[in-house]
Design an enzyme around this catalytic site. Structure first.
Site, short mmCIF file in Angstrom:
data_model
loop_
_atom_site.label_atom_id
_atom_site.label_comp_id
_atom_site.label_asym_id
_atom_site.label_seq_id
_atom_site.Cartn_x
_atom_site.Cartn_y
_atom_site.Cartn_z
N HIS A 11 0.92 -1.29 -0.09
CA HIS A 11 0.00 0.29 0.03
C HIS A 11 0.69 1.07 -0.19
O HIS A 11 2.17 1.04 0.60
CB HIS A 11 -1.02 -0.19 1.29
CG HIS A 11 -1.83 1.03 1.31
ND1 HIS A 11 -1.40 2.33 1.93
CD2 HIS A 11 -3.22 1.34 0.95
CE1 HIS A 11 -2.69 3.13 1.76
NE2 HIS A 11 -3.59 2.47 1.42
N VAL A 64 1.52 3.95 1.77
CA VAL A 64 2.20 4.22 3.05
C VAL A 64 2.90 3.01 3.50
O VAL A 64 3.56 3.44 4.57
CB VAL A 64 0.87 4.55 4.11
CG1 VAL A 64 0.16 5.74 3.73
CG2 VAL A 64 0.26 3.26 4.53
N LYS A 65 3.08 2.17 3.02
CA LYS A 65 4.10 1.15 3.50
C LYS A 65 5.37 1.30 3.08
O LYS A 65 5.81 2.33 2.22
CB LYS A 65 3.52 -0.39 2.97
CG LYS A 65 2.10 -0.93 3.41
CD LYS A 65 2.22 -0.79 4.88
CE LYS A 65 0.92 -1.70 5.35
NZ LYS A 65 -0.47 -1.21 4.91
N ILE A 66 6.42 0.51 3.32
CA ILE A 66 7.68 0.78 3.14
C ILE A 66 8.29 0.72 1.63
O ILE A 66 8.79 1.82 1.30
CB ILE A 66 8.76 -0.20 3.91
CG1 ILE A 66 8.26 0.23 5.29
CG2 ILE A 66 10.11 0.11 3.59
CD1 ILE A 66 8.56 -1.34 6.57
#
Length: 382
Positions: free
Chosen positions: A185, A187-189
């Site tokens: 997603h 906002v993930k790393i």
């Protein structure tokens, strides 16, 4: 507004996606297997199966393990609802194991006690889904050992934890589990816009997940029930879903994967800066398991005075700090309360919820922006 999380898209990322748009394949082409192979190699797993979201990966994984009607899945209350919902998608019942108050992960002591009670009652779970909350691994050595002792399968929900390490090895190597799931997603790393992936060391399980992600359809003669009718032929041999990842997503993911190490290094540096800056404030900083090196998807503080929780949260938002709260305990969601769960069932998770605030942490956060967050937090707590 300084958001709690944000993607980092480079010109190389844009070029990788553009190259796919100019190619012959937008789906079911060469980019997806390349991404799978690269990520499996990065985490030390034998197989990887890419899909359109981590929710799909969780559903696909537990279904491939045979979870079904009348079975039981356990996870933690402090997670996104998908960690529990994947069990419901299969018709299974869902229960929870309370968290360790320092790491926010499934408590191995609570799991051990609950498994003993469940065995005596003849109602053991078929699958356990421990969550790598904020990017830090749970105590997978103990959880894996308990699962083997009781004959339970394990799916690690490592949606927060690509790039993390546990016991000196990358999260995702499935050393203590059947499957590990990652999320991409925004906002993930690293991101594929939306997307997820499951790793495993079991070739049969990998084959089963690959089948289920694409309608249960195969073109493999070895899996068909009769000889092929010709080069056009395929068979649906199971009931699957359309959980496929697109070529554009995979190309973006492969490009992002090349920057995973610097992304994680920056997040770790920012987490260290927060640790140092917040020590004297009336709050608790995240606990760190010495066996686990977090990827720091989130940095969650917990206020000492929970009566000020909402006021501090709102003052930070008013100051332009895009704080959030990860997560509302799943057992207190109306859908799960309808199954009989209630306040008081998992006290550590409920206490966490009453105090927790996720403050900004992402690779593109500058030191100056982080200092602005710290100053606003100081003011909000004063």
């Amino acid at each position: 507004m300084i958001p709690y999380g944000r993607q980092d898209i480079s010109e190389e990322d844009r070029a990788a996606v553009d190259a796919v748009l100019r190619s012959d394949f937008l789906t079911q082409g060469p980019a997806v297997p390349r991404f799978e192979e690269a990520l499996a190699a990065r985490v030390g797993a034998s197989h990887a199966v890419a899909v359109n979201s981590a929710t799909s990966a969780l559903h696909m994984a537990v279904a491939a393990l045979g979870l079904g009607q009348g079975d039981l899945l356990w996870t933690t209350p402090i997670t996104f609802v998908a960690s529990a919902n994947c069990g419901r998608y299969c018709g299974a019942d869902v229960d929870f194991v309370d968290i360790d108050p320092e790491t926010f992960n499934m408590c191995a002591d609570a799991l051990e006690a609950k498994l003993a009670i469940a065995e005596a009652a003849g109602r053991l779970p078929k699958v356990i889904v421990p969550v790598h909350m904020c990017g830090q691994s749970p105590d997978m050595i103990r959880i894996g050992a308990l699962a083997r002792r009781y004959g339970v399968r394990v799916v690690e929900d490592a949606s927060h934890a690509i790039g993390a390490d546990y016991d000196g090895k990358p999260v995702g190597d499935c050393a203590h589990s059947d499957v590990t799931v990652f999320s991409f997603h925004p906002v993930k790393i690293i991101t594929t816009a939306e997307g997820g992936l499951a790793t495993t060391n079991d070739p049969a399980l990998a084959e089963r997940m690959a089948l289920l992600r694409s309608h249960g359809i195969t073109r493999d003669d070895a899996l068909m029930t009769e000889p092929s009718h010709g080069p056009w032929y395929y068979q649906q041999i199971d009931l699957g879903w359309n959980y496929r990842m697109t070529e554009m997503q995979a190309a973006l993911g492969l490009s992002q994967l090349s920057r995973l190490d610097p992304f994680v290094a920056r997040r770790r540096a920012l987490a260290d800066r927060y640790d140092n800056a917040l020590q004297e404030m009336p709050l608790s900083i995240p606990g760190r398991d010495p066996k686990a090196d977090s990827a720091w998807h989130l940095y969650v503080i917990r206020l000492h005075d929970k009566t000020r929780h909402r006021a501090v949260f709102e003052r930070l938002r008013d100051a332009g700090i895009g704080v959030n709260l990860h997560y509302i305990p799943v057992h207190l969601q109306p859908y799960y309360k309808a199954f009989g769960f209630a306040e008081g069932d998992f006290p550590q998770s409920e206490d966490y919820y009453a105090r927790a605030i996720s403050i900004p942490l992402y690779a593109g956060l500058s030191d100056a922006m982080q200092d602005e967050v710290i100053a606003a937090l100081t003011e909000a707590l004063s």
